[in-house]
Design an enzyme around this catalytic site. Structure first.
Site, PDB file in Angstrom:
ATOM      1  N   VAL A  15      72.800  53.373  58.826  1.00  0.00           N
ATOM      2  CA  VAL A  15      72.503  54.807  58.937  1.00  0.00           C
ATOM      3  C   VAL A  15      71.114  55.115  58.370  1.00  0.00           C
ATOM      4  CG1 VAL A  15      73.329  57.142  58.464  1.00  0.00           C
ATOM      5  CG2 VAL A  15      74.971  55.277  58.695  1.00  0.00           C
ATOM      6  N   VAL A 132      82.314  62.541  58.557  1.00  0.00           N
ATOM      7  CA  VAL A 132      83.519  62.555  59.393  1.00  0.00           C
ATOM      8  C   VAL A 132      83.100  62.574  60.862  1.00  0.00           C
ATOM      9  CG1 VAL A 132      85.696  63.715  59.878  1.00  0.00           C
ATOM     10  CG2 VAL A 132      84.674  63.930  57.620  1.00  0.00           C
ATOM     11  N   ASP A 201      89.973  54.535  55.401  1.00  0.00           N
ATOM     12  CA  ASP A 201      88.774  55.248  55.870  1.00  0.00           C
ATOM     13  C   ASP A 201      89.181  56.551  56.574  1.00  0.00           C
ATOM     14  OD1 ASP A 201      85.774  55.146  56.873  1.00  0.00           O
ATOM     15  OD2 ASP A 201      87.021  55.502  58.641  1.00  0.00           O
ATOM     16  N   LYS A 205      88.548  60.654  55.591  1.00  0.00           N
ATOM     17  CA  LYS A 205      88.028  61.670  56.511  1.00  0.00           C
ATOM     18  C   LYS A 205      89.002  62.842  56.670  1.00  0.00           C
ATOM     19  CE  LYS A 205      85.411  58.171  59.010  1.00  0.00           C
ATOM     20  NZ  LYS A 205      85.534  57.151  60.058  1.00  0.00           N
ATOM     21  N   GLY A 302      77.711  54.439  64.264  1.00  0.00           N
ATOM     22  CA  GLY A 302      76.522  53.911  64.932  1.00  0.00           C
ATOM     23  C   GLY A 302      75.275  54.584  64.388  1.00  0.00           C
TER      24      GLY A 302
HETATM   25  N1  LIG Z   1      77.647  52.851  59.818  1.00  0.00           N
HETATM   26  C1  LIG Z   1      78.072  53.983  60.390  1.00  0.00           C
HETATM   27  O1  LIG Z   1      78.115  54.092  61.623  1.00  0.00           O
HETATM   28  C2  LIG Z   1      78.520  55.144  59.534  1.00  0.00           C
HETATM   29  C3  LIG Z   1      79.076  56.283  60.168  1.00  0.00           C
HETATM   30  C4  LIG Z   1      79.435  57.387  59.393  1.00  0.00           C
HETATM   31  C5  LIG Z   1      79.265  57.330  58.019  1.00  0.00           C
HETATM   32  N2  LIG Z   1      78.746  56.194  57.438  1.00  0.00           N
HETATM   33  C6  LIG Z   1      78.559  56.187  55.982  1.00  0.00           C
HETATM   34  O2  LIG Z   1      77.169  56.095  55.705  1.00  0.00           O
HETATM   35  C7  LIG Z   1      76.965  55.383  54.494  1.00  0.00           C
HETATM   36  C8  LIG Z   1      76.066  54.188  54.771  1.00  0.00           C
HETATM   37  O3  LIG Z   1      76.689  53.359  55.734  1.00  0.00           O
HETATM   38  P1  LIG Z   1      75.940  52.130  56.419  1.00  0.00           P
HETATM   39  O4  LIG Z   1      76.821  51.668  57.509  1.00  0.00           O
HETATM   40  O5  LIG Z   1      74.549  52.491  56.725  1.00  0.00           O
HETATM   41  O6  LIG Z   1      75.990  51.063  55.224  1.00  0.00           O
HETATM   42  P2  LIG Z   1      75.200  49.691  55.108  1.00  0.00           P
HETATM   43  O7  LIG Z   1      74.654  49.283  56.423  1.00  0.00           O
HETATM   44  O8  LIG Z   1      76.084  48.764  54.376  1.00  0.00           O
HETATM   45  O9  LIG Z   1      73.969  50.086  54.173  1.00  0.00           O
HETATM   46  C9  LIG Z   1      74.125  50.383  52.811  1.00  0.00           C
HETATM   47  C10 LIG Z   1      72.756  50.477  52.184  1.00  0.00           C
HETATM   48  O10 LIG Z   1      72.890  50.797  50.810  1.00  0.00           O
HETATM   49  C11 LIG Z   1      72.042  49.947  50.069  1.00  0.00           C
HETATM   50  N3  LIG Z   1      72.575  49.764  48.726  1.00  0.00           N
HETATM   51  C12 LIG Z   1      73.725  49.164  48.346  1.00  0.00           C
HETATM   52  N4  LIG Z   1      73.833  49.177  47.008  1.00  0.00           N
HETATM   53  C13 LIG Z   1      72.723  49.787  46.547  1.00  0.00           C
HETATM   54  C14 LIG Z   1      72.241  50.095  45.254  1.00  0.00           C
HETATM   55  N5  LIG Z   1      72.926  49.742  44.161  1.00  0.00           N
HETATM   56  N6  LIG Z   1      71.063  50.732  45.142  1.00  0.00           N
HETATM   57  C15 LIG Z   1      70.345  51.065  46.237  1.00  0.00           C
HETATM   58  N7  LIG Z   1      70.756  50.813  47.497  1.00  0.00           N
HETATM   59  C16 LIG Z   1      71.925  50.174  47.626  1.00  0.00           C
HETATM   60  C17 LIG Z   1      71.993  48.646  50.827  1.00  0.00           C
HETATM   61  O11 LIG Z   1      70.834  47.921  50.459  1.00  0.00           O
HETATM   62  P3  LIG Z   1      70.426  46.545  51.169  1.00  0.00           P
HETATM   63  O12 LIG Z   1      70.129  46.891  52.606  1.00  0.00           O
HETATM   64  O13 LIG Z   1      69.202  46.097  50.463  1.00  0.00           O
HETATM   65  O14 LIG Z   1      71.594  45.636  51.009  1.00  0.00           O
HETATM   66  C18 LIG Z   1      71.966  49.173  52.263  1.00  0.00           C
HETATM   67  O15 LIG Z   1      70.642  49.439  52.650  1.00  0.00           O
HETATM   68  C19 LIG Z   1      78.362  55.005  53.995  1.00  0.00           C
HETATM   69  O16 LIG Z   1      78.807  55.989  53.101  1.00  0.00           O
HETATM   70  C20 LIG Z   1      79.200  55.036  55.243  1.00  0.00           C
HETATM   71  O17 LIG Z   1      80.565  55.285  54.990  1.00  0.00           O
HETATM   72  C21 LIG Z   1      78.376  55.119  58.159  1.00  0.00           C
END
Ligand SMILES: NC(=O)c1ccc[n+]([C@@H]2O[C@H](COP(=O)([O-])OP(=O)(O)OC[C@H]3O[C@@H](n4cnc5c(N)ncnc54)[C@H](OP(=O)(O)O)[C@@H]3O)[C@@H](O)[C@H]2O)c1
Length: 428
Positions: A15, A132, A201, A205, A302
Site C-alpha cells: 500500500v 475496510v 481479518d 473489518k 491491492g
Molecule cells: N495489501 C493490501 O491490499 C491492503 C488492503 C487494505 C488494507 N491494508 C492494510 O494496509 C497496511 C499495510 O499493508 P501492506 O500490505 O502494504 O503491508 P506490507 O506490504 O507488509 O508492508 C508493511 C510495511 O511496513 C514496514 N514496516 C514494518 N515494520 C516496521 C517498523 N517497525 N518501522 C517502520 N516500518 C515498518 C515494512 O518495511 P519493509 O518494507 O522495509 O519490510 C513495509 O514497508 C496494513 O495495515 C494492512 O492491513 C492492506
C-alpha cells in the site's frame, strides 16, 4: 487554506509504495486545489528494492520520529499491526495535533475508541477508509452517506483471500489446503494465513463497520469468529445441489438486546449478489430503516485500489472535511452490548455422514423433531469419495440454542460416521 500539505508515509510495502506512486503521478488530486508532497518516509529496510522511487525522499529509521517531524503535516500509517510501531506512531502524530490516515484495520478495531478520543481531544482527524474493503468506499458510506438513516444491519464478504479460496475450491474441485497453497503462490494469501483464513481479518473489518453503523465503541473481542479453514469440498458440492454457495459472511445487526457481530461460513442462495461475488471481490449490504438496502461490491485489496482509498482520506484532510472518527463523537459512543448468540434465530444447513443402513433417516428426523427443529429440505445423495452416505438438510428458522441441542443429540446416533457439520444460512 494552505497550498501544500507535507505528507509523511510510514510503511512502504504494497500500500505504501502504491501511495507514493499515486502521489508522484497525481500530486494535485485533491478537489479543492492544495497539493500533497511527500516529505518523509519510513520502513524497516532502507535498501530493500521497492516498486516506488524513494531515492530523493527524506528517510526516517523510526516511524515515531517521522510522525513527530516538523516537516510533516499529515501522517500516513501503512505499517500494519494492532500495536507496536504502528500504534506508537499514530499516537505520536495525534498528540502533535496532526491528521492521521491509516489502512490499519487491526489498529482501528482493537484501539479505535481510545484513538478516537485522543484524535478528537487534539482536534486532529483520524481517517481509515482503506481499512475496510480496500478501494470500495464502505467507511465513508456508513460514516457520511447513511447519517440521515438508522442502519439496522450490515453483512458482506470482507476478506478477498477467503473468497478466492472458496471460489477456487468450487471451480476446481480441489480441497482447502491445496487451494490455500495456490493462493499463497499467487500472492493472494500471506505466508502465515491465520489472520485471513481464521476469519480474524474479516472480524477486524466488521468490528469497524459495526461501530460506524451503530455508534458503538469498536469492540473486537465481542465478535464471534469462525474461518474457512474447516470448510470441506463435500459441503460446497452439497450446498450447491441445494441451490446455495458457501461464503465467509461477516455481519453485524442491531436489535433491542444489543448488537451481534459475527464472521462465519454461511450459505447464500446461488442467485443472491453475495453468492455471485466471486474471486477476490469484496461485497457489502447495508440495510437502513428508511433507505432500505444498499449493495456495494469491489476490490478489497491491492496496491492501486487501496492507495486510492488512502488518497481519498488525504483529500478529506486537505479540504478540511472533518467528522467524528466514528459515527458520533468518541465520548458519545455507546458501550458495546453483545446479543447472546444462543437466542438468535436463523436457518441452517446440517450435513451428516451415516452408514447406509435402514432406519437412519427416521432416526435423524425423530431426533430433530424431539429437539424442536423443523426441516425445510432434505437430500440424501451418495458422493464419490465420501465415507458413508451424506444426508443433508436445511432447517426452518430456529433459535441457535435449540439447533445446538439437536446437533448434540444427533452426534450420539449410532449410525453416524463423523460429527454433524452445521453451517448457517446467511440472513441476507
Ligand atoms: N495489501 C493490501 O491490499 C491492503 C488492503 C487494505 C488494507 N491494508 C492494510 O494496509 C497496511 C499495510 O499493508 P501492506 O500490505 O502494504 O503491508 P506490507 O506490504 O507488509 O508492508 C508493511 C510495511 O511496513 C514496514 N514496516 C514494518 N515494520 C516496521 C517498523 N517497525 N518501522 C517502520 N516500518 C515498518 C515494512 O518495511 P519493509 O518494507 O522495509 O519490510 C513495509 O514497508 C496494513 O495495515 C494492512 O492491513 C492492506
Amino acid at each position: 487554506m494552505r497550498d501544500e500539505w507535507r505528507v509523511g508515509v510510514a510503511g512502504l510495502g504494497t500500500v505504501g509504495a502504491g501511495l507514493l506512486n499515486f502521489l508522484s503521478e497525481r500530486p494535485g488530486f485533491a478537489p479543492a486545489g492544495p497539493r500533497a508532497r511527500v516529505t518523509g518516509v519510513s520502513a524497516r529496510s532502507r535498501t530493500r528494492p521497492r516498486p516506488a522511487d524513494i531515492s530523493n525522499l527524506p528517510w526516517f529509521d523510526d516511524p515515531v520520529a517521522l510522525a513527530a517531524s516538523p516537516e510533516v503535516d499529515v501522517f500516513v500509517e501503512l505499517i500494519g499491526g494492532s500495536d507496536g510501531p504502528a500504534k506508537a506512531a499514530v499516537e505520536t502524530a495525534l498528540k502533535h495535533g496532526k491528521p492521521v490516515v491509516t489502512a490499519n484495520k487491526a489498529l482501528i478495531a482493537e484501539h479505535g475508541a481510545e484513538l478516537a478520543a485522543l484524535a478528537e481531544a487534539q482536534g486532529a482527524p483520524l481517517l481509515f477508509e482503506a481499512a475496510v474493503m480496500g478501494g470500495t468506499p464502505a467507511v465513508k458510506m456508513l460514516r457520511e452517506a447513511m447519517v440521515g438513516d438508522e442502519v439496522v444491519a450490515v453483512a458482506g464478504i470482507l476478506n478477498g483471500t477467503c473468497n478466492f479460496i472458496l471460489s477456487e475450491m468450487e471451480a476446481s474441485g480441489r480441497a482447502f489446503a491445496d487451494v490455500l497453497a495456490e493462493a499463497q503462490r499467487l500472492g493472494y494469501a500471506e505466508a502465515d494465513p491465520t489472520m485471513d483464513v481464521g476469519g480474524f481479518d474479516a472480524a477486524h473489518k466488521i468490528t469497524i463497520l459495526a461501530a460506524l453503523a451503530f455508534g458503538c465503541a469498536p469492540t473486537y473481542g465481542a465478535a464471534e469468529v469462525e474461518g474457512v479453514d474447516k470448510v470441506e469440498l463435500l459441503d460446497i458440492r452439497l450446498a450447491k445441489d441445494l441451490g446455495y454457495r458457501i461464503k465467509l459472511v461477516a455481519s453485524a445487526a442491531r436489535s433491542d438486546g444489543g448488537v451481534s457481530v459475527r464472521v462465519h461460513p454461511a450459505l447464500a442462495p446461488l442467485e443472491h449478489p453475495l453468492a455471485r461475488a466471486g474471486g477476490a471481490l469484496n461485497a457489502l449490504f447495508i440495510e437502513g430503516k428508511r433507505i432500505g438496502r444498499i449493495y456495494i461490491q469491489g476490490p478489497g485489496a491491492g496496491a492501486g485500489p487501496t492507495a486510492a482509498a488512502v488518497a481519498a482520506d488525504i483529500a478529506d484532510v486537505m479540504t478540511g472535511a472533518v467528522r467524528p472518527v466514528f459515527q458520533k463523537p468518541a465520548g458519545d459512543l455507546q458501550p458495546f452490548t453483545p446479543v447472546d448468540a444462543a437466542h438468535t434465530v436463523g436457518r441452517a444447513y446440517l450435513r451428516l455422514l451415516v452408514r447406509d443402513q435402514p432406519g437412519v433417516i427416521a432416526a435423524v428426523s425423530e431426533t430433530l423433531a424431539e429437539a424442536g427443529v423443523s426441516i425445510d429440505s432434505f437430500l440424501q445423495k451418495p458422493v464419490e469419495g465420501a465415507d458413508g452416505v451424506p444426508i443433508v438438510l436445511t432447517t426452518h428458522a430456529v433459535a441457535e440454542q435449540v439447533l445446538a441441542e439437536a446437533v448434540r443429540r444427533m452426534a450420539a446416533l449410532p449410525a453416524l460416521i463423523a460429527p454433524p457439520r452445521l453451517i448457517r444460512i446467511a440472513r441476507i
